[in-house]
Design a protein around this motif. Structure first.
Motif, PDB file in Angstrom:
ATOM      1  N   PRO B 103       0.803  -1.238   0.000  1.00  0.00           N
ATOM      2  CA  PRO B 103       0.000   0.000   0.000  1.00  0.00           C
ATOM      3  C   PRO B 103       0.835   1.288   0.000  1.00  0.00           C
ATOM      4  O   PRO B 103       0.376   2.303  -0.494  1.00  0.00           O
ATOM      5  N   MET B 104       2.070   1.243   0.540  1.00  0.00           N
ATOM      6  CA  MET B 104       2.829   2.492   0.708  1.00  0.00           C
ATOM      7  C   MET B 104       3.802   2.760  -0.445  1.00  0.00           C
ATOM      8  O   MET B 104       4.014   3.890  -0.848  1.00  0.00           O
ATOM      9  N   TRP B 105       4.437   1.703  -0.948  1.00  0.00           N
ATOM     10  CA  TRP B 105       5.398   1.880  -2.043  1.00  0.00           C
ATOM     11  C   TRP B 105       4.777   1.515  -3.386  1.00  0.00           C
ATOM     12  O   TRP B 105       5.368   1.792  -4.436  1.00  0.00           O
ATOM     13  N   GLY B 106       3.672   0.767  -3.331  1.00  0.00           N
ATOM     14  CA  GLY B 106       3.033   0.314  -4.562  1.00  0.00           C
ATOM     15  C   GLY B 106       3.614  -0.990  -5.083  1.00  0.00           C
ATOM     16  O   GLY B 106       3.333  -1.380  -6.213  1.00  0.00           O
ATOM     17  N   THR B 107       4.450  -1.654  -4.274  1.00  0.00           N
ATOM     18  CA  THR B 107       5.007  -2.928  -4.732  1.00  0.00           C
ATOM     19  C   THR B 107       5.220  -3.863  -3.541  1.00  0.00           C
ATOM     20  O   THR B 107       5.478  -3.411  -2.425  1.00  0.00           O
ATOM     21  N   TRP B 108       5.084  -5.172  -3.801  1.00  0.00           N
ATOM     22  CA  TRP B 108       5.295  -6.155  -2.732  1.00  0.00           C
ATOM     23  C   TRP B 108       6.786  -6.289  -2.422  1.00  0.00           C
ATOM     24  O   TRP B 108       7.183  -6.573  -1.319  1.00  0.00           O
ATOM     25  N   TRP B 109       7.605  -6.158  -3.455  1.00  0.00           N
ATOM     26  CA  TRP B 109       9.029  -6.442  -3.275  1.00  0.00           C
ATOM     27  C   TRP B 109       9.866  -5.597  -4.216  1.00  0.00           C
ATOM     28  O   TRP B 109       9.486  -5.384  -5.367  1.00  0.00           O
ATOM     29  N   VAL B 110      11.002  -5.103  -3.742  1.00  0.00           N
ATOM     30  CA  VAL B 110      12.011  -4.504  -4.624  1.00  0.00           C
ATOM     31  C   VAL B 110      13.352  -5.075  -4.177  1.00  0.00           C
ATOM     32  O   VAL B 110      13.522  -5.476  -3.024  1.00  0.00           O
ATOM     33  N   TRP B 111      14.321  -5.094  -5.090  1.00  0.00           N
ATOM     34  CA  TRP B 111      15.649  -5.590  -4.695  1.00  0.00           C
ATOM     35  C   TRP B 111      16.450  -4.438  -4.088  1.00  0.00           C
ATOM     36  O   TRP B 111      17.518  -4.076  -4.535  1.00  0.00           O
ATOM     37  N   ASP B 112      15.855  -3.889  -3.036  1.00  0.00           N
ATOM     38  CA  ASP B 112      16.466  -2.821  -2.257  1.00  0.00           C
ATOM     39  C   ASP B 112      17.529  -3.458  -1.355  1.00  0.00           C
ATOM     40  O   ASP B 112      17.425  -4.634  -1.000  1.00  0.00           O
ATOM     41  N   ALA B 113      18.550  -2.694  -0.966  1.00  0.00           N
ATOM     42  CA  ALA B 113      19.656  -3.273  -0.191  1.00  0.00           C
ATOM     43  C   ALA B 113      19.181  -3.838   1.141  1.00  0.00           C
ATOM     44  O   ALA B 113      19.589  -4.926   1.550  1.00  0.00           O
ATOM     45  N   ARG B 114      18.282  -3.108   1.827  1.00  0.00           N
ATOM     46  CA  ARG B 114      17.797  -3.573   3.126  1.00  0.00           C
ATOM     47  C   ARG B 114      17.019  -4.877   2.961  1.00  0.00           C
ATOM     48  O   ARG B 114      17.213  -5.843   3.695  1.00  0.00           O
TER      49      ARG B 114
END
Lengths: 56, 229
Positions: B103-114
């Motif tokens: 709901p907040m970023w608009g995606t379930w998953w990103v390959w973000d470092a964290r």
């Protein structure tokens, strides 16, 4: 009441988080308690067997 | 055993009280966020679970190091009993993060470092559990798993500082930073309570699992004596 569960339209995201948390932690607790009681049972069986052997 | 017998009832009591109080403050008492609305309530599970996942990993690495250096049987046992609990908290942190991200970023998953380093932590916990059971000789399993765990500690500062080193989607720290936490007490109270709840839960389950393992090893010793005696 429905308002509380809807959580401003975000209930579908919030409740699964609390549900999964509860489910995971309860399942881990139950399986840990079960394996402890199984070990206790095994130990009492083994102790009885070794007592009998030492008598005979 | 005496330590666990002494601490267990207190840990159970603390866990029950903080669960009730933490859920009350998290779901009823705390306000909605001015930007994120009600989804901020996911934080009360997500942040304590993520904190626990890292803390448990560090505790497991310390126990493994003690097991490798001093060969104390209890430390290997502690590491063995910690990894399933750590894996559960890591999984919980990842999934709740996903449910917050949608709901907040608009995606379930990103390959973000964290996110990626936290996923690696889950694989480290799972690898630890797999290695422990991969050998016929439990001592060899404990040694290999211990080495994996100690090497994996390199991932811990990466998780912690990933949000500062790489500027990606995950927000930087708002609790453990210089100058003190930057969130309102109304949100800090449920966070603290849920963290205490998870910490006492960890203590309770760790003691139960360790007791089970100690008794199981007694059973194995008795069986061996029977076979050889």
């Amino acid at each position: 009441m429905t308002e509380f569960f809807e959580m401003g339209g975000h209930g579908i995201y919030i409740w699964p988080c609390y549900g999964l948390g509860a489910l995971l932690l309860i399942a881990l607790l139950v399986s840990s308690v079960k394996s402890l009681s199984k070990s206790k049972k095994d130990l009492s069986i083994m102790e009885q067997v070794s007592k009998k052997e030492s008598k005979s | 055993m005496w330590l666990s017998a002494l601490l267990l009832p207190w840990a159970v009591a603390l866990c029950v009280i903080t669960t009730i109080a933490g859920l009350y403050f998290a779901l009823f008492h705390s306000p909605a966020d001015y930007q994120q609305g009600e989804t901020v309530r996911i934080m009360y599970i997500h942040v304590p679970a993520a904190t626990m996942s890292i803390s448990i990993y560090v505790a497991m690495a310390m126990a493994s190091a003690m097991g490798l250096i001093w060969k104390h049987p209890l430390s290997d046992l502690a590491a063995k009993c910690m990894s399933p609990i750590g894996a559960a908290f890591t999984f919980l942190a990842l999934v709740t993060g996903s449910f917050w991200g949608k709901p907040m970023w608009g995606t379930w998953w990103v390959w973000d470092a964290r996110l990626t380093s936290e996923l690696l932590l889950l694989f480290l916990f799972m690898g630890h559990m797999a290695l422990l059971n991969a050998f016929d000789d439990p001592a060899r399993g404990a040694k290999s798993a211990g080495i994996l765990c100690i090497v994996g500690v390199i991932n811990v500062p990466i998780i912690k500082f990933s949000v500062d080193w790489w500027n990606t989607l995950h927000q930087p720290a708002s609790l453990m930073k210089s100058g003190g936490p930057s969130i309102h007490p109304d949100m800090l109270i449920p966070l603290g309570l849920m963290w205490l709840c998870f910490l006492s839960y960890f203590t309770v389950v760790l003691f139960i699992r360790m007791r089970g393992e100690i008794i199981a090893s007694k059973v194995r010793a008795l069986r061996l004596r029977q076979v050889h005696g």
